[in-house]
Enzyme design. Structure first.
Site, PDB file in Angstrom:
ATOM      1  CD  GLN B  33      -2.860  -1.295   0.192  1.00 45.66           C
ATOM      2  OE1 GLN B  33      -3.219  -0.147  -0.469  1.00 45.66           O
ATOM      3  NE2 GLN B  33      -2.801  -2.442  -0.474  1.00 45.66           N
ATOM      4  CG  HIS B  34       4.459   3.556   1.982  1.00 49.74           C
ATOM      5  ND1 HIS B  34       5.630   3.763   1.812  1.00 49.74           N
ATOM      6  CD2 HIS B  34       3.996   4.687   3.002  1.00 49.74           C
ATOM      7  CE1 HIS B  34       5.848   5.070   2.235  1.00 49.74           C
ATOM      8  NE2 HIS B  34       4.873   5.504   2.814  1.00 49.74           N
ATOM      9  CG  PHE B  35       3.397   5.372  -2.216  1.00 51.72           C
ATOM     10  CD1 PHE B  35       2.535   6.189  -1.264  1.00 51.72           C
ATOM     11  CD2 PHE B  35       4.845   5.430  -2.057  1.00 51.72           C
ATOM     12  CE1 PHE B  35       2.866   6.801  -0.284  1.00 51.72           C
ATOM     13  CE2 PHE B  35       5.413   6.476  -1.136  1.00 51.72           C
ATOM     14  CZ  PHE B  35       4.514   7.231  -0.171  1.00 51.72           C
ATOM     15  CB  VAL B  46       9.637   3.178  -0.446  1.00 53.36           C
ATOM     16  CG1 VAL B  46      10.074   3.240  -2.003  1.00 53.36           C
ATOM     17  CG2 VAL B  46       8.643   4.075  -0.268  1.00 53.36           C
TER      18      VAL B  46
END
Lengths: 134, 171
Positions: B33-35, B46
């Site tokens: 989710q990041h990213f 990351v």
């Protein structure tokens, strides 16, 4: 060599700018640490550590003992605080422990919640000057 | 279960310094989710920098707790300063190197540096510095009361100490 009052103020000002993230211009002698500069309880410990660092020199350690600058554990003592206000004994102890603070207005108020407003930039400078033996 | 952001303690100098490492893996769900991929481009996994601050806080917090053999409840009270210059990607290893600057009965201040190991080159690179304040919450100025048991240093912390060969610190 002894520091001048202005040199002490400049160092204290730098400590408060770093600890509280305020602008240099906001750190005036009369500024109250809590209400004017936004200090919270943990900031007092941070300020204590930073003052140690700022005023320590190779030939003169400067170490503030716990409770030396900001007295602790007074509130829970019924002899010192009654109905949310400092008793005569409590006021006497505060004055004894904090000779660097001006109690003129607080002596009338005496409310526990107002005690944090006692700490101004000038009271910090006076504390340092006194501890340095000036 | 408390989320742990360090994998192993690699260096311990009593009352002074602790070093811990964290291996960043694509298997960690939060990286997806990041990213995530979106209209603006492909996925870019990351390590969140906020979690790198937490990783340093766990390293420095264990160090501060070890001084009094984990009898104190050591709480992160303030992030004095945090600078992280570079992103860390899956496959790299983060190293948190924390040192106690000052400590008394009320709490401690620590200074830490972050390095990252790129396994392709085999070299460590300095990517950040983080300065933290910890409070011993039972010694708080306001006189607030907290539960007697030490809820800060949970079994997860003890597991990491044991697996790092430092289990005796928490006995």
């Amino acid at each position: 060599m002894a520091l001048t009052s202005d040199e002490i103020f400049k160092k204290v000002q730098g400590v408060l700018v770093d600890a509280l993230g305020v602008d240099e211009g906001d750190v005036t002698p009369d500024a109250v640490l809590t209400t004017d500069l936004g200090a919270e309880s943990i900031d007092f410990l941070d300020i204590t550590f930073r003052l140690d660092k700022a005023f320590t020199t190779p030939d003169r350690p400067f170490k503030i003992g716990q409770g030396e600058l900001f007295p602790e554990n007074l509130m829970a003592n019924p002899d010192l605080v009654k109905d949310g206000k400092f008793t005569d004994a409590g006021m006497a102890l505060l004055k004894e422990k904090m000779p660097h603070v001006n109690f003129a207005a607080f002596d009338i108020d005496r409310r526990v919640e107002s005690v944090s407003e006692l700490f101004t930039v000038k009271s910090l400078c006076d504390f340092v000057a006194r501890k340095l033996g000036h | 279960m408390r989320w742990m952001w360090i994998d192993q303690i690699t260096t311990f100098e009593a009352n002074r310094r602790m070093v811990a490492v964290k291996n960043v893996s694509l298997a960690e769900e939060h990286l997806h989710q990041h990213f995530a991929a979106g209209p603006d481009g492909p996925a870019c996994p990351v390590m969140p920098m906020s979690l790198m601050i937490e990783g340093m806080a766990q390293t420095a917090g264990v160090l501060v707790g070890s001084v009094n053999r984990f009898r104190e409840k050591v709480i992160l009270a303030k992030v004095n300063d945090a600078r992280i210059d570079r992103e860390v990607i899956p496959g790299q290893t983060i190293r948190y190197d924390a040192t106690i600057e000052r400590m008394d009965a009320a709490g401690a201040s620590t200074m830490g540096v972050i390095d990252v190991l790129d396994h392709r080159t085999g070299s460590w690179q300095r990517i950040g510095e983080i300065s933290l304040m910890f409070s011993h919450i039972d010694a708080n100025r306001s006189g607030l009361q907290f539960p007697e048991h030490n809820f800060v240093f949970s079994d997860n912390f003890r597991l990491i100490l044991e697996q790092s060969g430092l289990g005796s610190l928490a006995d």
